[in-house]
Design a protein around this motif. Structure first.
Motif, PDB file in Angstrom:
ATOM      1  N   LEU A   1       0.831  -1.225   0.000  1.00  0.00           N
ATOM      2  CA  LEU A   1       0.000   0.000   0.000  1.00  0.00           C
ATOM      3  C   LEU A   1       0.854   1.259   0.000  1.00  0.00           C
ATOM      4  CD1 LEU A   1      -2.948  -0.907   2.404  1.00  0.00           C
ATOM      5  CD2 LEU A   1      -2.951  -0.824  -0.085  1.00  0.00           C
ATOM      6  N   THR A   2       2.129   1.124   0.411  1.00  0.00           N
ATOM      7  CA  THR A   2       3.009   2.306   0.380  1.00  0.00           C
ATOM      8  C   THR A   2       3.102   2.875  -1.034  1.00  0.00           C
ATOM      9  OG1 THR A   2       4.831   0.712   0.312  1.00  0.00           O
ATOM     10  CG2 THR A   2       4.467   1.860   2.392  1.00  0.00           C
ATOM     11  N   ARG A   3       2.829   2.022  -2.039  1.00  0.00           N
ATOM     12  CA  ARG A   3       2.891   2.500  -3.430  1.00  0.00           C
ATOM     13  C   ARG A   3       1.748   3.451  -3.783  1.00  0.00           C
ATOM     14  NH1 ARG A   3       4.198  -3.438  -6.136  1.00  0.00           N
ATOM     15  NH2 ARG A   3       6.356  -3.492  -5.448  1.00  0.00           N
ATOM     16  N   ILE A   4       0.654   3.383  -3.015  1.00  0.00           N
ATOM     17  CA  ILE A   4      -0.485   4.265  -3.329  1.00  0.00           C
ATOM     18  C   ILE A   4      -0.846   5.142  -2.129  1.00  0.00           C
ATOM     19  CG2 ILE A   4      -1.449   2.853  -5.193  1.00  0.00           C
ATOM     20  CD1 ILE A   4      -3.514   1.774  -3.130  1.00  0.00           C
ATOM     21  N   THR A   5       0.166   5.340  -1.247  1.00  0.00           N
ATOM     22  CA  THR A   5      -0.046   6.195  -0.078  1.00  0.00           C
ATOM     23  C   THR A   5       0.520   7.578  -0.345  1.00  0.00           C
ATOM     24  OG1 THR A   5       0.207   4.285   1.389  1.00  0.00           O
ATOM     25  CG2 THR A   5       0.497   6.445   2.388  1.00  0.00           C
ATOM     26  N   ASP A   6      -0.252   8.611   0.032  1.00  0.00           N
ATOM     27  CA  ASP A   6       0.290   9.963   0.041  1.00  0.00           C
ATOM     28  C   ASP A   6       1.003  10.117   1.381  1.00  0.00           C
ATOM     29  OD1 ASP A   6       0.827  12.623   0.328  1.00  0.00           O
ATOM     30  OD2 ASP A   6      -1.145  13.334  -0.333  1.00  0.00           O
ATOM     31  N   HIS A   7       2.313  10.045   1.342  1.00  0.00           N
ATOM     32  CA  HIS A   7       3.077   9.995   2.600  1.00  0.00           C
ATOM     33  C   HIS A   7       3.103  11.334   3.341  1.00  0.00           C
ATOM     34  CE1 HIS A   7       4.348   5.843   2.054  1.00  0.00           C
ATOM     35  NE2 HIS A   7       4.444   6.113   0.770  1.00  0.00           N
ATOM     36  N   GLN A   8       2.508  12.365   2.732  1.00  0.00           N
ATOM     37  CA  GLN A   8       2.403  13.661   3.416  1.00  0.00           C
ATOM     38  C   GLN A   8       1.018  13.854   4.032  1.00  0.00           C
ATOM     39  OE1 GLN A   8       5.155  15.457   3.811  1.00  0.00           O
ATOM     40  NE2 GLN A   8       6.083  13.742   2.681  1.00  0.00           N
ATOM     41  N   ASP A   9       0.092  12.944   3.767  1.00  0.00           N
ATOM     42  CA  ASP A   9      -1.293  13.091   4.246  1.00  0.00           C
ATOM     43  C   ASP A   9      -1.478  12.274   5.527  1.00  0.00           C
ATOM     44  OD1 ASP A   9      -3.988  13.118   4.729  1.00  0.00           O
ATOM     45  OD2 ASP A   9      -4.562  12.119   2.858  1.00  0.00           O
ATOM     46  N   ARG A  10      -1.466  12.951   6.668  1.00  0.00           N
ATOM     47  CA  ARG A  10      -1.494  12.218   7.943  1.00  0.00           C
ATOM     48  C   ARG A  10      -2.792  11.440   8.132  1.00  0.00           C
ATOM     49  NH1 ARG A  10      -2.546  16.912  12.564  1.00  0.00           N
ATOM     50  NH2 ARG A  10      -4.614  17.469  11.799  1.00  0.00           N
ATOM     51  N   SER A  11      -3.883  11.880   7.448  1.00  0.00           N
ATOM     52  CA  SER A  11      -5.170  11.210   7.680  1.00  0.00           C
ATOM     53  C   SER A  11      -5.221   9.811   7.059  1.00  0.00           C
ATOM     54  CB  SER A  11      -6.326  12.077   7.171  1.00  0.00           C
ATOM     55  OG  SER A  11      -6.316  12.106   5.766  1.00  0.00           O
ATOM     56  N   THR A  12      -4.320   9.519   6.122  1.00  0.00           N
ATOM     57  CA  THR A  12      -4.276   8.157   5.566  1.00  0.00           C
ATOM     58  C   THR A  12      -2.921   7.469   5.807  1.00  0.00           C
ATOM     59  OG1 THR A  12      -3.650   9.083   3.422  1.00  0.00           O
ATOM     60  CG2 THR A  12      -5.976   8.537   3.722  1.00  0.00           C
ATOM     61  N   ALA A  13      -1.834   8.252   5.770  1.00  0.00           N
ATOM     62  CA  ALA A  13      -0.491   7.640   5.804  1.00  0.00           C
ATOM     63  C   ALA A  13      -0.263   6.787   7.051  1.00  0.00           C
ATOM     64  CB  ALA A  13       0.575   8.729   5.715  1.00  0.00           C
ATOM     65  N   VAL A  14      -0.841   7.206   8.176  1.00  0.00           N
ATOM     66  CA  VAL A  14      -0.575   6.482   9.430  1.00  0.00           C
ATOM     67  C   VAL A  14      -1.275   5.124   9.471  1.00  0.00           C
ATOM     68  CG1 VAL A  14      -0.312   8.675  10.662  1.00  0.00           C
ATOM     69  CG2 VAL A  14      -2.525   7.500  10.719  1.00  0.00           C
ATOM     70  N   LEU A  15      -2.250   4.935   8.568  1.00  0.00           N
ATOM     71  CA  LEU A  15      -3.110   3.746   8.667  1.00  0.00           C
ATOM     72  C   LEU A  15      -2.572   2.529   7.924  1.00  0.00           C
ATOM     73  CD1 LEU A  15      -6.538   5.462   7.822  1.00  0.00           C
ATOM     74  CD2 LEU A  15      -5.596   4.998  10.091  1.00  0.00           C
ATOM     75  N   LEU A  16      -1.676   2.738   6.957  1.00  0.00           N
ATOM     76  CA  LEU A  16      -1.426   1.710   5.945  1.00  0.00           C
ATOM     77  C   LEU A  16      -0.069   1.032   6.082  1.00  0.00           C
ATOM     78  CD1 LEU A  16      -2.796   3.931   3.045  1.00  0.00           C
ATOM     79  CD2 LEU A  16      -4.071   2.250   4.382  1.00  0.00           C
TER      80      LEU A  16
END
Ligand code: ACO
Length: 339
Positions: free
Chosen positions: A141-156
């Protein structure tokens, strides 16, 4: 003759990433643990190959099943993040596993993918079209994670899990049952698009939908087999968030000791999450040699599904690789044309 799970396996990338990693984007261990139960996740390196992880998990499941690769009739890999646009992961897993005569294909049903694939494996066995099916869930999922978006990055997180499904004679007393569904009107709640490519999510609404849909599907499946949640020996829901899993358990009346949680260690690994949790549960001694498993998944689409299926597993590790980790057996030549 009844289809049952006869082998489980999993593999994680070596790099474990603690919550403190996200301080740089305005999050904190306290916030993440309180809202999600997540303490760490694993990241595949940018140049890592998901097929390696899927293969490692599949090898463990196959070794545990006591079946040979040649006996595997179908290889199904549930994934949304394959290494290539085409072909999918399954053909590579099948070839490197030695199941080179098997039918092999990827299945994309987002985080519900593993439940969809498991239902498909059971249907193949019940129809007599296959006797042994390898079902893998693998995600980077790191391939489709916005690593600057805390609302999703922390979950995956990234990982892979696999099960072998085979016909047993005599089989478990409860026949498998599944209920799947989708609602494409809800695409805006959770999606990664062609140009943006990163996961965008309405977290609170996804939370509500996930609890409702997984509970509804699981209730339907239990009713169809005239069971209650207490008849299920272990219930493994998609590990999106500890609060979601506990809420589903509460809705269904699953006794807390039969509700499995490992989201604290691996975060949300989408279609890998259920088989990954199942293998960890087995390693912790939470699965006896035989029992009834309940599963429920939910993901983008939205898609969802739930099922019950018996397991028959060895008491002891039959020489499968040691602690969960990214393990490539000696002598594995790697993917053709890759190195
Ligand atoms: N760290 C710190 N603060 C944060 C973070 C973060 N990582 N993320 C959001 N916040 C802030 C928000 O900005 C908001 O601040 P504000 O009140 O000042 O506006 C506040 O925290 C509350 O945000 P909410 O989104 O309302 O928080 P909520 O309690 O709903 O928790 C969460 C958010 C954890 C995402 C929850 O909604 C959830 O778990 N939803 C389901 C997510 C999920 O599992 N999705 C599936 C994943 S995708 C897939 O499976 C492939």
């Amino acid at each position: 003759m009844t289809a049952a799970i006869v082998g489980v396996g999993s593999a994680l990338p070596e790099r474990a990433v603690p919550n403190s990693h996200f301080a740089a984007i305005g999050s904190s261990d306290e916030w993440i643990v309180k809202r999600t139960g997540i303490r760490q996740r694993h990241f595949l390196p940018e140049d890592g190959h998901l097929a390696d992880l899927a293969l490692a998990a599949s090898r463990i499941a196959l070794a545990q099943s006591g079946r040979t690769a040649r006996e595997v009739g179908h290889v199904v890999v549930a994934t949304t993040t394959p290494d290539r646009t085409t072909p999918g992961l399954a053909v590579e897993v099948a070839a490197r596993l030695g199941a080179d005569r098997a039918a092999a294909f990827d299945l994309h049903a987002a985080c519900a993918g593993f439940v969809y694939a498991l239902d498909h494996a059971v249907a193949l066995i019940e129809s007599g079209r296959a006797r042994t099916v390898l079902v893998c869930g693998a995600e980077a999922l790191t391939r489709i994670t916005d690593h600057q978006d805390r609302s999703t990055a922390v979950l995956l997180g990234d990982g892979a899990g696999a099960v072998v499904v085979a016909d047993l004679e005599p089989g478990p007393s409860v026949e498998p049952a599944f209920r799947l569904g989708s609602d494409g009107d809800l695409i805006p709640l959770l999606h990664a698009d062609r140009y943006d490519r990163k996961l965008r999510m309405d977290g609170p609404e996804i939370f509500v939908q996930a609890v409702e849909r997984m509970s509804e599907a699981a209730r339907d499946v239990l009713a169809r087999r005239e069971l209650t949640a207490e008849d299920v020996d272990l219930f493994v829901a998609h590990q999106a968030n500890a609060r979601i899993v506990r809420a589903v358990g509460k809705e269904l009346g699953v006794p807390p000791e039969r509700l499995y949680l490992n989201v604290d260690r691996v975060a949300n690994t989408s279609s890998a999450s259920i088989p990954l949790a199942l293998h960890q549960a087995w390693r912790e001694g939470r699965l006896g040699p035989a029992g009834l498993l309940g599963v429920a998944g939910f993901g983008a689409g939205v898609t969802w599904g739930a099922g019950v299926i018996g397991w028959h597993l060895p008491d002891e590790d039959p020489g499968a690789p040691g602690p969960i980790g990214w393990h490539l057996p000696d002598g594995d030549p790697g993917a053709p044309g890759r190195r």
